[in-house]
Design a protein around this motif. Structure first.
Motif, mmCIF file in Angstrom:
data_model
loop_
_atom_site.group_PDB
_atom_site.id
_atom_site.type_symbol
_atom_site.label_atom_id
_atom_site.label_comp_id
_atom_site.label_asym_id
_atom_site.label_seq_id
_atom_site.Cartn_x
_atom_site.Cartn_y
_atom_site.Cartn_z
ATOM 1 N N GLY A 105 -17.345 -19.550 70.715
ATOM 2 C CA GLY A 105 -16.273 -20.534 70.822
ATOM 3 C C GLY A 105 -14.955 -19.993 70.311
ATOM 4 N N ILE A 106 -14.966 -19.341 69.125
ATOM 5 C CA ILE A 106 -13.727 -18.791 68.564
ATOM 6 C C ILE A 106 -13.137 -17.744 69.504
ATOM 7 C CG2 ILE A 106 -12.784 -17.434 66.685
ATOM 8 C CD1 ILE A 106 -14.682 -18.753 64.833
ATOM 9 N N ALA A 107 -13.996 -16.819 69.971
ATOM 10 C CA ALA A 107 -13.499 -15.754 70.851
ATOM 11 C C ALA A 107 -12.934 -16.348 72.129
ATOM 12 C CB ALA A 107 -14.621 -14.773 71.160
ATOM 13 N N TRP A 108 -13.610 -17.398 72.649
ATOM 14 C CA TRP A 108 -13.155 -17.998 73.904
ATOM 15 C C TRP A 108 -11.807 -18.693 73.735
ATOM 16 C CZ3 TRP A 108 -16.817 -17.790 78.059
ATOM 17 C CH2 TRP A 108 -16.271 -18.193 79.268
ATOM 18 N N THR A 109 -11.580 -19.343 72.564
ATOM 19 C CA THR A 109 -10.284 -19.971 72.320
ATOM 20 C C THR A 109 -9.163 -18.954 72.432
ATOM 21 O OG1 THR A 109 -11.419 -21.341 70.709
ATOM 22 C CG2 THR A 109 -9.054 -21.420 70.697
ATOM 23 N N LEU A 110 -9.309 -17.825 71.688
ATOM 24 C CA LEU A 110 -8.217 -16.855 71.660
ATOM 25 C C LEU A 110 -8.040 -16.182 73.023
ATOM 26 C CD1 LEU A 110 -9.092 -15.458 68.177
ATOM 27 C CD2 LEU A 110 -7.351 -17.079 68.770
ATOM 28 N N GLN A 111 -9.160 -15.852 73.673
ATOM 29 C CA GLN A 111 -9.057 -15.166 74.959
ATOM 30 C C GLN A 111 -8.460 -16.082 76.027
ATOM 31 O OE1 GLN A 111 -11.466 -16.051 77.484
ATOM 32 N NE2 GLN A 111 -10.716 -14.617 78.999
ATOM 33 N N SER A 112 -8.814 -17.373 75.984
ATOM 34 C CA SER A 112 -8.272 -18.310 76.966
ATOM 35 C C SER A 112 -6.767 -18.492 76.768
ATOM 36 C CB SER A 112 -9.011 -19.638 76.833
ATOM 37 O OG SER A 112 -8.238 -20.680 77.342
ATOM 38 N N PHE A 113 -6.333 -18.505 75.498
ATOM 39 C CA PHE A 113 -4.906 -18.624 75.197
ATOM 40 C C PHE A 113 -4.137 -17.440 75.775
ATOM 41 C CE2 PHE A 113 -1.697 -17.594 71.826
ATOM 42 C CZ PHE A 113 -0.760 -18.483 72.275
ATOM 43 N N ILE A 114 -4.660 -16.215 75.527
ATOM 44 C CA ILE A 114 -3.966 -15.016 76.016
ATOM 45 C C ILE A 114 -3.915 -15.008 77.544
ATOM 46 C CG2 ILE A 114 -4.004 -12.500 76.046
ATOM 47 C CD1 ILE A 114 -3.273 -13.547 73.412
ATOM 48 N N SER A 115 -5.043 -15.366 78.182
ATOM 49 C CA SER A 115 -5.060 -15.299 79.640
ATOM 50 C C SER A 115 -4.160 -16.354 80.245
ATOM 51 C CB SER A 115 -6.487 -15.446 80.148
ATOM 52 O OG SER A 115 -6.898 -16.768 80.018
ATOM 53 N N THR A 116 -4.051 -17.542 79.592
ATOM 54 C CA THR A 116 -3.138 -18.554 80.114
ATOM 55 C C THR A 116 -1.689 -18.095 80.015
ATOM 56 O OG1 THR A 116 -4.677 -20.205 79.359
ATOM 57 C CG2 THR A 116 -2.534 -20.966 79.987
ATOM 58 N N LEU A 117 -1.347 -17.440 78.882
ATOM 59 C CA LEU A 117 0.025 -16.929 78.758
ATOM 60 C C LEU A 117 0.309 -15.886 79.833
ATOM 61 C CD1 LEU A 117 0.830 -16.457 75.007
ATOM 62 C CD2 LEU A 117 1.444 -18.266 76.523
ATOM 63 N N ALA A 118 -0.668 -15.006 80.102
ATOM 64 C CA ALA A 118 -0.455 -13.976 81.120
ATOM 65 C C ALA A 118 -0.267 -14.604 82.493
ATOM 66 C CB ALA A 118 -1.638 -13.017 81.137
ATOM 67 N N LEU A 119 -1.087 -15.642 82.814
ATOM 68 C CA LEU A 119 -0.947 -16.294 84.118
ATOM 69 C C LEU A 119 0.383 -17.023 84.223
ATOM 70 C CD1 LEU A 119 -4.532 -17.618 84.674
ATOM 71 C CD2 LEU A 119 -3.331 -16.008 86.065
ATOM 72 N N ALA A 120 0.865 -17.613 83.108
ATOM 73 C CA ALA A 120 2.154 -18.303 83.151
ATOM 74 C C ALA A 120 3.278 -17.316 83.396
ATOM 75 C CB ALA A 120 2.391 -19.064 81.846
ATOM 76 N N LYS A 121 3.193 -16.144 82.746
ATOM 77 C CA LYS A 121 4.213 -15.122 82.982
ATOM 78 C C LYS A 121 4.185 -14.655 84.430
ATOM 79 C CE LYS A 121 6.323 -14.602 79.207
ATOM 80 N NZ LYS A 121 7.682 -15.066 79.176
ATOM 81 N N PHE A 122 2.964 -14.540 84.968
ATOM 82 C CA PHE A 122 2.833 -14.129 86.371
ATOM 83 C C PHE A 122 3.456 -15.162 87.298
ATOM 84 C CE2 PHE A 122 0.163 -14.807 90.141
ATOM 85 C CZ PHE A 122 0.537 -13.696 90.852
ATOM 86 N N LEU A 123 3.264 -16.443 86.960
ATOM 87 C CA LEU A 123 3.830 -17.523 87.768
ATOM 88 C C LEU A 123 5.338 -17.501 87.719
ATOM 89 C CD1 LEU A 123 2.383 -19.824 89.239
ATOM 90 C CD2 LEU A 123 2.832 -21.232 87.298
ATOM 91 N N GLU A 124 5.872 -17.144 86.532
ATOM 92 C CA GLU A 124 7.310 -17.125 86.352
ATOM 93 C C GLU A 124 7.953 -15.964 87.099
ATOM 94 O OE1 GLU A 124 9.978 -17.324 82.341
ATOM 95 O OE2 GLU A 124 7.904 -17.937 82.300
ATOM 96 N N GLY A 125 7.142 -14.946 87.425
ATOM 97 C CA GLY A 125 7.675 -13.810 88.157
ATOM 98 C C GLY A 125 8.381 -12.799 87.298
ATOM 99 N N LYS A 126 7.930 -12.677 86.030
ATOM 100 C CA LYS A 126 8.568 -11.730 85.128
ATOM 101 C C LYS A 126 7.598 -10.607 84.801
ATOM 102 C CE LYS A 126 11.831 -14.230 82.276
ATOM 103 N NZ LYS A 126 11.909 -14.858 80.971
#
Lengths: 124, 164, 110
Positions: free
Chosen positions: A99-120
Motif C-alpha cells: 500500500g505504501i509503495a503504491w501510494t508513492l508510485q501512483s503519485f509520481i505516475s500521475t504527475l508524469a501523466l499530467a506533465k505529458f498532458l500539458e505538453g511540457k
C-alpha cells in the motif's frame, strides 16, 4: 425530465439493494461475542470491487484523455484501500507495505501523466 | 550544516517508524540509509533554523488541525449531497482570489487545504502577484474580495502564524 | 471495543469511497469529477487507514497504515492540482453551464 427521475429511482433502488445484501448480513457479526473478522472484511472487499467497476465504466466511456487519467489516479487510491482491507484478516503484514509503495508510485505516475498532458518536458 | 542535521533526524524517525518494533540491527542500518538520503537530497530542503524552536508556531499548528479536519468532513458531506441529488445542484466556474502569503511552503499548504475543503480546487498559482485560480463547484461570489473572504479567510491567518 | 470503533471507521470510509466513485460517473466535466473523486476517495481511504490503525494498535501494521494515510493526504491534492492544470492547458473545455472563467480571461489577456 421524468425519464431522468425514473433513471435516478432505478439507481437508488440498485444501491439500496446492494447495501441491504452487503451489510444486513454482517450486522449480527458486529454484536457477536467473538468477532469474526473474515466475514466482515469479505463484505468490505465487495463494496470496493463495486467502486472499481464504476471507475472502469468511466475509463471506457471517458470522452477525453484527462478523464481517463483522473480515473487511473482514483483507481490507484482505491487499490491502497484494498491492500489495507486484505491485510487485517489474513495477518500478512507485507500487504500494507504494498500500500505504501503504491501510494508513492501512483503519485509520481500521475504527475508524469499530467506533465505529458500539458505538453511540457519533464523538468519544468 | 544545521539543516542537514534536521533532515537526518527526520529521515531517521521515518525509518524507525517504517521498521516498527525497532531493534538494534534496524537502527544501525538506518544510520547509513539516513546519511545516504541526506547526501542525495540536502539541497532540496532549506531549513530556516531560528524558526524551529518558536513555541508559538507549534501552537498555531495544533489549532490548524481541528479547523482543517472540520472543513474536510464538511466538504465530504457537501459533495455527497450534490452527487446523490437527482437534479445535480452545481454551478461551476473558475474564480480568482488574492493572498498575502509569500513563502513557498505556506502557499503549498494553502493550495492543498483549499483543494480539500468544500467545493473548491486550486487550478493554478501566479506566485509573483499572489493570485490563486480556484475552480468552485457552486459559485457564490465572482469578484476577488468576496471570493477571498469566503474561500481562504479561515486558513490564511493561521498559516501566516505558522510559516511567516 | 477497539474492533467495533475500527469497523465503524472502515464502514464510513467505504461509504465515502462509494459516493466519490458515483460522482465520477454522474458529474458532467473533468474538473467537477476531479473535485468529487479526489475529496471523497482521499478522505474515505484515510478513514479506512485510521480504522486499520485502531484495530491493530501500535504494531507494525498499525504504524504503517497511519504513515500510508498521511502520505495519501499530502500526495492526493497535489496530484489533483497538477491534473487540473494539465487538463486546462491541454484544451479541455469547461461544462456549458459554467458561470465564470477568470483563468481563461487572464490567459487570453497575456
Amino acid at each position: 425530465m421524468s425519464a431522468k427521475r425514473i433513471r435516478w429511482f432505478i439507481g437508488v433502488a440498485l444501491i439500496a439493494l446492494m447495501v441491504v445484501s452487503v451489510f444486513v448480513v454482517s450486522i449480527p457479526i458486529l454484536f457477536h461475542h467473538k468477532l469474526q473478522y473474515i466475514s466482515f472484511f469479505k463484505h468490505c472487499f465487495f463494496v470496493l470491487l463495486v467502486c472499481s467497476v464504476l471507475c472502469l465504466y468511466r475509463v471506457l466511456r471517458g470522452p477525453t484523455a484527462a478523464d481517463r487519467i483522473v480515473t487511473i489516479d482514483i483507481l490507484g487510491i482505491l487499490i491502497v484501500g484494498f491492500c489495507a482491507v486484505i491485510g487485517i484478516p489474513t495477518g500478512r503484514t507485507w500487504y500494507i507495505d504494498i500500500g505504501i509503495a503504491w501510494t508513492l508510485q501512483s503519485f509520481i505516475s500521475t504527475l508524469a501523466l499530467a506533465k505529458f498532458l500539458e505538453g511540457k518536458d519533464f523538468d519544468e | 550544516m544545521r539543516s542537514k542535521i534536521v533532515l537526518f533526524i527526520l529521515a531517521y524517525i521515518l525509518w524507525a517508524l517504517l521498521n516498527w518494533v525497532p531493534d538494534w540491527q534496524h537502527l544501525l542500518v538506518g544510520v547509513f540509509v539516513s546519511v545516504f538520503v541526506v547526501y542525495l537530497t540536502a539541497g532540496l530542503f532549506p531549513t530556516r533554523f531560528k524558526y524551529l524552536f518558536d513555541i508559538k508556531r507549534y501552537l498555531w499548528a495544533l489549532y490548524f488541525i481541528p479547523v482543517f479536519l472540520y472543513e474536510c468532513i464538511r466538504a465530504n458531506f457537501d459533495v455527497a449531497y450534490r452527487v446523490i441529488h437527482p437534479d445535480l445542484p452545481i454551478k461551476p466556474g473558475i474564480v480568482k482570489i488574492k493572498t498575502g502569503l509569500k513563502s513557498d511552503i505556506a502557499l503549498t499548504f494553502l493550495a492543498n487545504s483549499i483543494t480539500l475543503t468544500p467545493g473548491t480546487m486550486t487550478v493554478d498559482i501566479d506566485r509573483s502577484n499572489g493570485i490563486l485560480y480556484i475552480h468552485w463547484i457552486n459559485v457564490r461570489d465572482t469578484d476577488i474580495e468576496g471570493a477571498t473572504k469566503l474561500i481562504a479567510g479561515k486558513f490564511e491567518r493561521i498559516l501566516k502564524g505558522i510559516f511567516e | 471495543m477497539n474492533n467495533l470503533i475500527g469497523m465503524i471507521l472502515i464502514v464510513v470510509g467505504l461509504i465515502f469511497d462509494f459516493f466519490g466513485c458515483l460522482g465520477l460517473v454522474r458529474l458532467p466535466d473533468v474538473y467537477n469529477r476531479l473535485q468529487a473523486a479526489t475529496k471523497c476517495v482521499t478522505l474515505g481511504t484515510f478513514s479506512i487507514m485510521l480504522g486499520t490503525f485502531v484495530i491493530s494498535g501500535f504494531t507494525a501494521v498499525g504504524i504503517k497504515a497511519l504513515l500510508c494515510g498521511i502520505f495519501l493526504l499530502i500526495a492526493a491534492p497535489t496530484a489533483a492540482h497538477a491534473l487540473s492544470r494539465g487538463a486546462y492547458k491541454a484544451g479541455v473545455k469547461l461544462w456549458e453551464g459554467s458561470v465564470v472563467d477568470k483563468y481563461g480571461e487572464d490567459r487570453a489577456k497575456k
